[in-house]
Enzyme design. Structure first.
Site, PDB file in Angstrom:
ATOM      1  N   ASP A 116       0.855  -1.194   0.000  1.00 20.66           N
ATOM      2  CA  ASP A 116       0.000   0.000   0.000  1.00 20.66           C
ATOM      3  C   ASP A 116       0.888   1.240   0.000  1.00 20.66           C
ATOM      4  O   ASP A 116       2.043   1.184   0.438  1.00 20.66           O
ATOM      5  CB  ASP A 116      -0.854   0.034   1.276  1.00 20.66           C
ATOM      6  N   ARG A 157      -0.993  -0.661  -8.747  1.00 19.64           N
ATOM      7  CA  ARG A 157      -2.360  -0.211  -8.430  1.00 19.64           C
ATOM      8  C   ARG A 157      -2.379   1.312  -8.483  1.00 19.64           C
ATOM      9  O   ARG A 157      -1.580   1.970  -7.825  1.00 19.64           O
ATOM     10  CB  ARG A 157      -2.747  -0.668  -7.022  1.00 19.64           C
TER      11      ARG A 157
HETATM   12  P1  FAD Z   1     -13.838   9.515  -5.356  1.00 15.74           P
HETATM   13  O1  FAD Z   1     -13.754  10.766  -6.146  1.00 15.74           O
HETATM   14  O2  FAD Z   1     -13.462   9.560  -3.907  1.00 15.74           O
HETATM   15  O3  FAD Z   1     -15.294   8.944  -5.467  1.00 15.74           O
HETATM   16  C1  FAD Z   1     -15.995   8.877  -6.682  1.00 15.74           C
HETATM   17  C2  FAD Z   1     -17.325   8.196  -6.433  1.00 15.74           C
HETATM   18  O4  FAD Z   1     -17.115   6.865  -5.984  1.00 15.74           O
HETATM   19  C3  FAD Z   1     -18.182   8.839  -5.368  1.00 15.74           C
HETATM   20  O5  FAD Z   1     -18.939   9.912  -5.879  1.00 15.74           O
HETATM   21  C4  FAD Z   1     -19.042   7.672  -4.961  1.00 15.74           C
HETATM   22  O6  FAD Z   1     -20.038   7.428  -5.919  1.00 15.74           O
HETATM   23  C5  FAD Z   1     -18.059   6.529  -4.988  1.00 15.74           C
HETATM   24  N1  FAD Z   1     -17.337   6.410  -3.708  1.00 15.74           N
HETATM   25  C6  FAD Z   1     -16.032   6.722  -3.504  1.00 15.74           C
HETATM   26  N2  FAD Z   1     -15.666   6.495  -2.227  1.00 15.74           N
HETATM   27  C7  FAD Z   1     -16.768   6.051  -1.611  1.00 15.74           C
HETATM   28  C8  FAD Z   1     -17.023   5.668  -0.286  1.00 15.74           C
HETATM   29  N3  FAD Z   1     -16.065   5.707   0.657  1.00 15.74           N
HETATM   30  N4  FAD Z   1     -18.281   5.259   0.008  1.00 15.74           N
HETATM   31  C9  FAD Z   1     -19.241   5.219  -0.941  1.00 15.74           C
HETATM   32  N5  FAD Z   1     -19.045   5.594  -2.224  1.00 15.74           N
HETATM   33  C10 FAD Z   1     -17.839   5.997  -2.555  1.00 15.74           C
HETATM   34  N6  FAD Z   1      -5.314   5.169  -1.131  1.00 15.74           N
HETATM   35  C11 FAD Z   1      -4.036   5.385  -0.761  1.00 15.74           C
HETATM   36  O7  FAD Z   1      -3.651   6.537  -0.489  1.00 15.74           O
HETATM   37  N7  FAD Z   1      -3.134   4.344  -0.696  1.00 15.74           N
HETATM   38  C12 FAD Z   1      -3.487   3.073  -1.026  1.00 15.74           C
HETATM   39  O8  FAD Z   1      -2.637   2.167  -0.954  1.00 15.74           O
HETATM   40  C13 FAD Z   1      -4.824   2.827  -1.431  1.00 15.74           C
HETATM   41  N8  FAD Z   1      -5.229   1.583  -1.780  1.00 15.74           N
HETATM   42  C14 FAD Z   1      -6.484   1.428  -2.300  1.00 15.74           C
HETATM   43  C15 FAD Z   1      -6.884   0.177  -2.778  1.00 15.74           C
HETATM   44  C16 FAD Z   1      -8.098   0.028  -3.389  1.00 15.74           C
HETATM   45  C17 FAD Z   1      -8.488  -1.313  -3.930  1.00 15.74           C
HETATM   46  C18 FAD Z   1      -8.983   1.141  -3.524  1.00 15.74           C
HETATM   47  C19 FAD Z   1     -10.289   1.021  -4.221  1.00 15.74           C
HETATM   48  C20 FAD Z   1      -8.622   2.363  -3.015  1.00 15.74           C
HETATM   49  C21 FAD Z   1      -7.398   2.522  -2.390  1.00 15.74           C
HETATM   50  N9  FAD Z   1      -7.019   3.747  -1.861  1.00 15.74           N
HETATM   51  C22 FAD Z   1      -5.721   3.934  -1.461  1.00 15.74           C
HETATM   52  C23 FAD Z   1      -8.023   4.827  -1.660  1.00 15.74           C
HETATM   53  C24 FAD Z   1      -8.060   5.781  -2.825  1.00 15.74           C
HETATM   54  O9  FAD Z   1      -6.886   6.547  -2.868  1.00 15.74           O
HETATM   55  C25 FAD Z   1      -9.274   6.730  -2.696  1.00 15.74           C
HETATM   56  O10 FAD Z   1      -9.190   7.451  -1.509  1.00 15.74           O
HETATM   57  C26 FAD Z   1     -10.606   6.007  -2.748  1.00 15.74           C
HETATM   58  O11 FAD Z   1     -10.585   4.927  -3.614  1.00 15.74           O
HETATM   59  C27 FAD Z   1     -11.708   6.956  -3.219  1.00 15.74           C
HETATM   60  O12 FAD Z   1     -11.414   7.452  -4.515  1.00 15.74           O
HETATM   61  P2  FAD Z   1     -12.279   7.085  -5.801  1.00 15.74           P
HETATM   62  O13 FAD Z   1     -11.332   6.855  -6.912  1.00 15.74           O
HETATM   63  O14 FAD Z   1     -13.206   6.006  -5.520  1.00 15.74           O
HETATM   64  O15 FAD Z   1     -13.005   8.445  -6.163  1.00 15.74           O
END
Ligand code: FAD
Length: 307
Positions: A134, A184
């Site tokens: 991560d 990722r």
């Molecule tokens: P966003 O702009 O946050 O969301 C877009 C849309 O997605 C929202 O409008 C909603 O419809 C949906 N959505 C997003 N989040 C949520 C929620 N919490 N609940 C409900 N609906 C939601 N971050 C790191 O900094 N380091 C990592 O190692 C890391 N690993 C990850 C691994 C995976 C498999 C995933 C999916 C995420 C990871 N993240 C990590 C988190 C990532 O950086 C984001 O903070 C998170 O995925 C939200 O961003 P988004 O791309 O979904 O878009």
């Protein structure tokens, strides 16, 4: 950055709030929306359900920011126990593990984190699965990429995470897009200063798409981690334009977020990996999920008062 998001992320780092919330009689159902449970058995049960429904999994033993070598060792042992259980239950082909280097000693000593991560990688290899490191806040990025490079000398399949909100990331994508690499791509979950990170979500999304193209143009295996309903079809279209078939890249989403979309993509033939956290230290993880979406905070508060 959105003021509510900043407030919640600040709360994630505040010890008084941490103790108050972590010891509050929070309904198990609230935490369980995003966390598999506290034990290996809980993690295995959720993994089995997801794998049986056609999804793949990456498991995260919750915990971060350890400054105690014994605690770092306990985290390694927890991963070894988890990997043994995945193997014993016949789930290692469908499930890998995600590791935070700060949970295995990175803040104490990079060499200790490398040694500990190597123990996990060796066990994962024996069980027939892989490890992804991560990515945490930007002060750890260089160190994490150094540890990644060392681990990949022995285990080339160790995966990296790059965060589109950092200015540097498109360059990191180009450097890590080579044969055999697993990257990722996510937007990034930490409160970062303007010197290193885009603050405007539109800028973050543009950076995400630039990184998608960079990774798809390379020879590695990209893993696109996003729930964003606008980005998912863009990734799909860009992958097709780059001649990537399903199986040549994957989508990743978090446990409990857009589960119907996870199943829809899998039904189309895509590899979809669900990030499943488990363990007693769920507080920091939960706060980052709440910060991402005000509706989640309302859901959490409603559940607290309606107990
Ligand atoms: P966003 O702009 O946050 O969301 C877009 C849309 O997605 C929202 O409008 C909603 O419809 C949906 N959505 C997003 N989040 C949520 C929620 N919490 N609940 C409900 N609906 C939601 N971050 C790191 O900094 N380091 C990592 O190692 C890391 N690993 C990850 C691994 C995976 C498999 C995933 C999916 C995420 C990871 N993240 C990590 C988190 C990532 O950086 C984001 O903070 C998170 O995925 C939200 O961003 P988004 O791309 O979904 O878009």
């Amino acid at each position: 950055m959105n003021p509510l998001r900043s407030l919640i992320l600040a709360a994630a780092d505040n010890d008084v709030i941490r103790r108050t919330v972590a010891t509050a009689p929070v309904s198990r159902d609230v935490v369980r929306r995003f966390v598999a449970g506290e034990t290996v058995a809980d993690a295995i049960e959720v993994t089995r359900q997801l794998v049986d429904s056609g999804l793949t999994v990456t498991l995260d033993h919750l915990g971060e920011d350890t400054t105690d070598a014994d605690l770092a060792d306990q985290t390694v042992r927890a991963y070894l126990e988890l990997l043994d259980a995945l193997y014993a239950e016949g789930l290692a082909a469908g499930a890998e593990v995600s590791v935070k280097l700060t949970a295995v000693g990175q803040l104490l000593d990079e060499q200790l984190a490398l040694t500990n991560a190597a123990r996990i990688c060796a066990a994962a290899e024996q069980c027939g699965t892989t490890v992804t490191l991560d990515m945490e806040d930007h002060t750890t990025t260089d160190s994490t990429l150094r540890v990644l490079a060392e681990l990949r000398r022995t285990w080339p399949s160790v995966g990296a995470v790059l965060q589109a909100y950092l200015h540097r990331t498109v360059g990191d994508c180009a450097r890590l897009a080579g044969t055999g690499s697993r990257v990722r791509l996510c937007k990034g979950a930490y409160a970062e200063p303007a010197e290193v990170a885009y603050q405007d979500m539109h800028e973050v999304n543009l950076s995400y798409v630039r990184c998608v193209n960079t990774l798809l143009a390379g020879d590695g295996y990209p893993m696109f981690a996003t729930h964003d309903p606008r980005l998912v079809p863009i990734v799909d279209a860009r992958a097709e334009a780059h001649g990537r078939k399903p199986g040549g890249f994957e989508f990743q989403m978090l446990y409990g977020i857009r589960p119907e979309e996870q199943r829809r993509l899998a039904a189309l033939g895509h590899t979809v990996r669900v990030y499943v956290p488990y363990g007693v230290q769920w507080y920091g993880y939960l706060m980052r999920r709440l910060a991402e979406r005000p509706a989640n905070t309302a859901f959490f508060l409603r559940a607290l008062v309606s107990r």
